[in-house]
Design an enzyme around this catalytic site. Structure first.
Site, PDB file in Angstrom:
ATOM      1  N   ARG A  89      11.953  -4.972   5.579  1.00  0.00           N
ATOM      2  CA  ARG A  89      11.567  -3.584   5.262  1.00  0.00           C
ATOM      3  C   ARG A  89      12.397  -2.558   6.032  1.00  0.00           C
ATOM      4  O   ARG A  89      12.732  -2.745   7.196  1.00  0.00           O
ATOM      5  CB  ARG A  89      10.095  -3.353   5.591  1.00  0.00           C
ATOM      6  CG  ARG A  89       9.745  -1.862   5.459  1.00  0.00           C
ATOM      7  CD  ARG A  89       8.303  -1.598   5.394  1.00  0.00           C
ATOM      8  NE  ARG A  89       7.574  -2.084   6.549  1.00  0.00           N
ATOM      9  CZ  ARG A  89       6.256  -2.030   6.634  1.00  0.00           C
ATOM     10  NH1 ARG A  89       5.559  -1.538   5.638  1.00  0.00           N
ATOM     11  NH2 ARG A  89       5.656  -2.491   7.698  1.00  0.00           N
ATOM     12  N   LYS A 124       0.833  -1.210   0.000  1.00  0.00           N
ATOM     13  CA  LYS A 124       0.000   0.000   0.000  1.00  0.00           C
ATOM     14  C   LYS A 124       0.869   1.262   0.000  1.00  0.00           C
ATOM     15  O   LYS A 124       0.626   2.189  -0.764  1.00  0.00           O
ATOM     16  CB  LYS A 124      -0.929   0.019   1.231  1.00  0.00           C
ATOM     17  CG  LYS A 124      -1.877  -1.174   1.315  1.00  0.00           C
ATOM     18  CD  LYS A 124      -2.790  -1.096   2.536  1.00  0.00           C
ATOM     19  CE  LYS A 124      -2.083  -1.211   3.873  1.00  0.00           C
ATOM     20  NZ  LYS A 124      -1.434  -2.532   4.121  1.00  0.00           N
ATOM     21  N   ARG A 166     -10.288   0.579   7.947  1.00  0.00           N
ATOM     22  CA  ARG A 166      -9.865  -0.762   8.339  1.00  0.00           C
ATOM     23  C   ARG A 166     -10.922  -1.519   9.113  1.00  0.00           C
ATOM     24  O   ARG A 166     -10.683  -2.662   9.502  1.00  0.00           O
ATOM     25  CB  ARG A 166      -8.642  -0.649   9.252  1.00  0.00           C
ATOM     26  CG  ARG A 166      -7.344  -0.937   8.571  1.00  0.00           C
ATOM     27  CD  ARG A 166      -6.295  -0.362   9.490  1.00  0.00           C
ATOM     28  NE  ARG A 166      -5.151  -1.177   9.565  1.00  0.00           N
ATOM     29  CZ  ARG A 166      -3.970  -0.854   9.002  1.00  0.00           C
ATOM     30  NH1 ARG A 166      -3.838   0.236   8.307  1.00  0.00           N
ATOM     31  NH2 ARG A 166      -2.955  -1.622   9.153  1.00  0.00           N
ATOM     32  N   ARG A 219      -0.692  -8.969  13.318  1.00  0.00           N
ATOM     33  CA  ARG A 219      -1.289  -7.998  12.377  1.00  0.00           C
ATOM     34  C   ARG A 219      -2.061  -8.718  11.285  1.00  0.00           C
ATOM     35  O   ARG A 219      -3.134  -8.269  10.872  1.00  0.00           O
ATOM     36  CB  ARG A 219      -0.197  -7.112  11.782  1.00  0.00           C
ATOM     37  CG  ARG A 219       0.297  -6.038  12.759  1.00  0.00           C
ATOM     38  CD  ARG A 219       1.678  -5.522  12.420  1.00  0.00           C
ATOM     39  NE  ARG A 219       1.759  -4.892  11.112  1.00  0.00           N
ATOM     40  CZ  ARG A 219       2.896  -4.656  10.479  1.00  0.00           C
ATOM     41  NH1 ARG A 219       4.047  -4.995  11.024  1.00  0.00           N
ATOM     42  NH2 ARG A 219       2.888  -4.081   9.298  1.00  0.00           N
ATOM     43  N   ARG A 241      10.706  -0.713  11.549  1.00  0.00           N
ATOM     44  CA  ARG A 241       9.555  -0.459  12.406  1.00  0.00           C
ATOM     45  C   ARG A 241       9.498  -1.438  13.578  1.00  0.00           C
ATOM     46  O   ARG A 241       9.806  -2.609  13.425  1.00  0.00           O
ATOM     47  CB  ARG A 241       8.259  -0.550  11.591  1.00  0.00           C
ATOM     48  CG  ARG A 241       7.911   0.762  10.925  1.00  0.00           C
ATOM     49  CD  ARG A 241       6.827   0.640   9.900  1.00  0.00           C
ATOM     50  NE  ARG A 241       5.645  -0.114  10.326  1.00  0.00           N
ATOM     51  CZ  ARG A 241       4.549  -0.238   9.587  1.00  0.00           C
ATOM     52  NH1 ARG A 241       4.490   0.356   8.401  1.00  0.00           N
ATOM     53  NH2 ARG A 241       3.530  -0.931  10.010  1.00  0.00           N
TER      54      ARG A 241
END
Ligand code: AP5
Ligand code: MG
Ligand code: ZN
Length: 218
Positions: free
Chosen positions: A131, A17, A92, A175, A164
């Protein structure tokens, strides 16, 4: 540009996203609005919202609807949203989707499309474990799939790249579970409105971008 674009980017954690949202922002010159990025900024700044949100985020759970809807109501009223926007990670929940519909009605706006980036759980874990993100401008990287030219330094702004707190394996699994129970049902919500565009989120970043453009501009 043919029309005002108001896009919802959907899909599980790590589906792309943010990556695709930034590319659409550059192509169309309209803002990418990531509730995750806004919450992380609030955490950094130590605001009331940030202090509240941090505990939820670290557990991989959703921040409450009233907090999120409050943030988005303020953000969508800003002048840079007049020419359209890309929503990344919002809505969401069913409650957020209904609140968004109310805001849109008040602003006399309509969504162009809800784009769902479809990826497997294995892709998600591989992508999130490698990431990196720029502290200054938010640009996303991946140690193998999209490395920065210089290790730990942002190509666009020279900022510092960081990992993160919620990108550890246990939180990623939490998640994913939260996504499947609370967010995935929204795909039907947008399908019923005729807005859903399902796109494979697997393949090169550029080929996915082509697919997204194709799906929303046609
Ligand atoms: P948020 O920040 O939105 O996290 P998320 O939904 O889990 O999504 P990510 O940002 O992890 O993934 P992405 O889809 O943006 O993927 P990316 O492009 O970076 O939310 C974080 C938390 O905030 C939530 O858990 C919740 O607590 C809270 N929150 C946020 N919004 C909320 C809301 N509305 N309501 C309640 N709570 C909310 O890509 C991932 C990696 O893969 C990158 O390294 C990238 O370089 C790489 N990559 C991208 N595309 C490809 C490709 N095609 N091939 C290979 N690698 C790729
Ligand atoms: Mg993101
Ligand atoms: Zn940067």
């Amino acid at each position: 540009m043919p029309k005002v674009m108001r896009i919802v980017l959907m899909g599980p954690p790590g589906c792309g996203k943010g990556t695709q949202g930034k590319m659409l922002e550059a192509k169309w010159g309209i803002p990418q609005l990531s509730t995750g990025d806004m919450l992380r900024a609030a955490v950094r700044e130590g605001t009331e919202v940030g202090l509240q949100a941090k505990a939820f985020m670290d557990r991989g759970e959703l921040v409450t609807d009233d907090v999120i809807v409050g943030i988005m109501r303020e953000r969508l009223a800003k002048s840079d949203c007049q020419g359209g926007y890309i929503l990344d990670g919002f809505p969401r929940t069913q409650g957020q989707a209904e609140a968004l519909d109310q805001m849109l009605a008040q602003m006399q706006q309509e969504l162009t499309a809800a784009v769902n980036l479809d990826v497997t759980d294995e892709d998600v874990v591989a992508r999130l474990s490698g990431r990196r993100q720029c502290r200054s401008c938010g640009t996303g990287y991946h140690v193998s799939f999209k490395p920065a030219k210089q290790d730990g330094v942002c190509d666009s702004c020279g900022g510092e790249l960081y990992q993160r707190d919620d990108d550890n394996e246990q939180t990623v699994r939490d998640r994913l579970r939260v996504y499947k129970t609370q967010t995935e049902p929204l795909l039907a919500y947008y399908e019923n409105k005729g807005l859903l565009r399902n796109i494979s989120g697997t393949g090169s970043i550029d080929s996915i971008f082509e697919r997204v453009i194709q799906a929303v501009e046609s």
